[in-house]
Structure formats: C-alpha cells, structure tokens
Design an enzyme around this catalytic site. Structure first.
Site, mmCIF file in Angstrom:
data_model
loop_
_atom_site.group_PDB
_atom_site.id
_atom_site.type_symbol
_atom_site.label_atom_id
_atom_site.label_comp_id
_atom_site.label_asym_id
_atom_site.label_seq_id
_atom_site.Cartn_x
_atom_site.Cartn_y
_atom_site.Cartn_z
ATOM 1 N N CYS A 1 -2.911 0.527 9.775
ATOM 2 C CA CYS A 1 -3.936 -0.329 9.176
ATOM 3 C C CYS A 1 -4.895 -0.925 10.198
ATOM 4 C CB CYS A 1 -3.294 -1.436 8.341
ATOM 5 S SG CYS A 1 -2.446 -2.694 9.286
ATOM 6 N N HIS B 1 0.829 -1.192 0.000
ATOM 7 C CA HIS B 1 0.000 0.000 0.000
ATOM 8 C C HIS B 1 0.868 1.249 0.000
ATOM 9 C CE1 HIS B 1 -3.418 -2.421 2.046
ATOM 10 N NE2 HIS B 1 -3.823 -2.121 0.821
#
Length: 278
Positions: A246, A159
């Site tokens: 996250c 990511h």
C-alpha cells in the site's frame, strides 16, 4: 520500474481505521520504518519518484489506493472514504507525465488495495472501500487493452491485498478465512500461518519477496516452498492498517512513457532530507 512514494505525514495518527482498534502511533518511528521500506525498493532497482507531501492527509502515504496501473494506462481511483479523495490529484498529476489516464467517477468507489493483477486478469475485492460501480468502471477503462476484471468476495479485512497477494510466477499467498483461493487462476496456493492472519500482504520485485518482519512463521513457510524472501520492519505502520504493497505505486518500464510515446525525462528522485532519516 518507477516507484511512486509519499512521505509519512505528521497526521498519521488520525488515519482511517476499519478493522483495528486505534492505538498510539509513534510517527517518527513510522517515518524511519518507511525510509527503510523505500530504501528496499531502491535497492531492488526501482527509480523513486516522490509525490508532494500532504501533511494534513493522514493516509496520504498509502498511495496504492489512488490508482490502478497496467503498462498501457493508469486508472485514477475514487477512494471509498471521503477523507482520502484529496490525495488523488497529486498522484494523477505525477502519473500523467508517464502514462495515459482514465478516471473512476461518482457514484463509483475503487481503491487500489482491492485490485490484484495476475497476468491479464485483475481481481477486485468487493470490500467496504470498493463498490460494484467501481468494479464496472475499472473493467470499462481496461477493456480496450484486453484485460479481464473479476470481482472477488472477501470479508473481515480491509482490502483484497490484506487477504492475498501474488508471488510470481504462480503462487498465491492467502488467508483462506478471508477469501476463497479457488477464485484465482494460479498454480499454487500457500496459506498464511493461522497465528498470522495479516501476513498475506507481500511485495515481490526481481525475484525477491518482501514480507513484514511481524510475520516470521509465514516467512518460514514461504522459504520452505523455495521462495526467496526478505523481512522488512513496518510494524509501526501496521497500526494504521498498512501493509507492504500500500505504500508504493509501481510503474513497469514499458509504461514509463510520456503521453506522446517518447521516454519521459527523468523526474527528480531525491527526497527532502527529512525523508532520508534512518
């Protein structure tokens, strides 16, 4: 600040992996580390809201990927791997009690870990989990509120927030091997230690930057730059390609309103006993 979190489920060892080889995960240890992480959020002033457990969703603890939050609205995402799409409904239901919703729809894919907000600009990583249609739908959903959305190239990582995070008021911590720091409008760029390529993911609250204890060299670099840090041990969760941002969704105080514009009644903040292990 409300922190939406979800417990580490017993199926964590079956998590999706893209760039890491699968290694055994000690789930009870991961649960203990997650409990310490959540305790840090609480100590830094976050009000916890626990999302419903999802025992069969191996990646359910990684709630950041299911929504993109700005003070005015929550954009509910459509994860880039089909196995994660059943995580979204419970997050949307929880957020709907506090803020209006927009939704990313097929054929778009977007994961929150690919979105980095710096002021009124949201940078979106062109990763294997977020496609161009996802970037476009995010831009469309946020345009009425005056936000700019910019796509950023990245490679060799899961990511965008694997490659960089923002440390207010003006620092980008980045792995320049994975992204080009010049794509971001920031005052200062600090590179991770070359021996700690995954160290760029940090989480800053109330002037304190949480860093993973797995990356002490990068932490010392930040401290030398005058950034106040605290190490958090999430090394067992790293085996699931996890990082600090996250495992929570953070809703700013100005956004914590019901859809009618009135302050929402405080939700329950006490997790089940299994979540409070240490």
């Amino acid at each position: 600040m409300i922190a939406f979190v979800r417990e580490v489920g017993p199926s964590l060892a079956r998590c999706e992996l893209t760039f890491l080889a699968r290694t055994p995960i000690d789930v009870p240890q991961a649960q203990r580390q997650h409990a310490h992480y959540v305790a840090e959020l609480s100590a830094l002033g976050c009000r916890l809201e626990w999302l419903p457990p999802l025992a069969e969703q191996a990646d359910g603890v990684f709630v950041e990927d299911t929504a993109v939050l700005v003070p005015e609205v929550a954009v509910i995402t459509r994860p880039g791997v089909a196995s994660r799409r059943d995580e979204v409904a419970s997050v949307a239901a929880a957020l709907a009690r506090h803020v209006p919703l927009r939704r990313v729809t097929d054929p778009a894919c977007l994961e929150g870990g690919d979105v980095l907000r710096i002021g009124r600009t949201l940078y979106v990583g062109a990763s294997g989990r977020t496609n161009r249609a996802g970037v476009a739908q995010l831009a469309e959903g946020l345009a009425p509120f005056g936000y700019a959305v910019r796509e950023v190239a990245l490679h060799d990582c899961l990511h965008l927030k694997s490659a960089c995070t923002f440390i207010p008021p003006n620092v980008l911590l980045a792995n320049p091997s994975w992204i080009d720091p010049s794509a971001f409008d920031v005052g200062v760029v600090i590179a991770v230690d070359p021996d700690e390529p995954l160290a760029a993911n940090t989480l800053t609250l109330r002037g304190l930057t949480l860093v993973s204890s797995a990356y002490p060299r990068t932490q010392r670099t930040l401290e030398a730059a005058g950034i106040l840090t605290r190490a958090v041990d999430v090394r067992e969760l790293h085996k699931a390609e996890a990082a600090l941002t996250c495992m929570s969704l953070l809703l700013e105080p100005s956004a914590a309103l019901s859809s009618s514009g009135r302050r929402a009644a405080p939700p329950g903040t006490q997790p089940p006993r299994a979540r409070s292990r240490s």
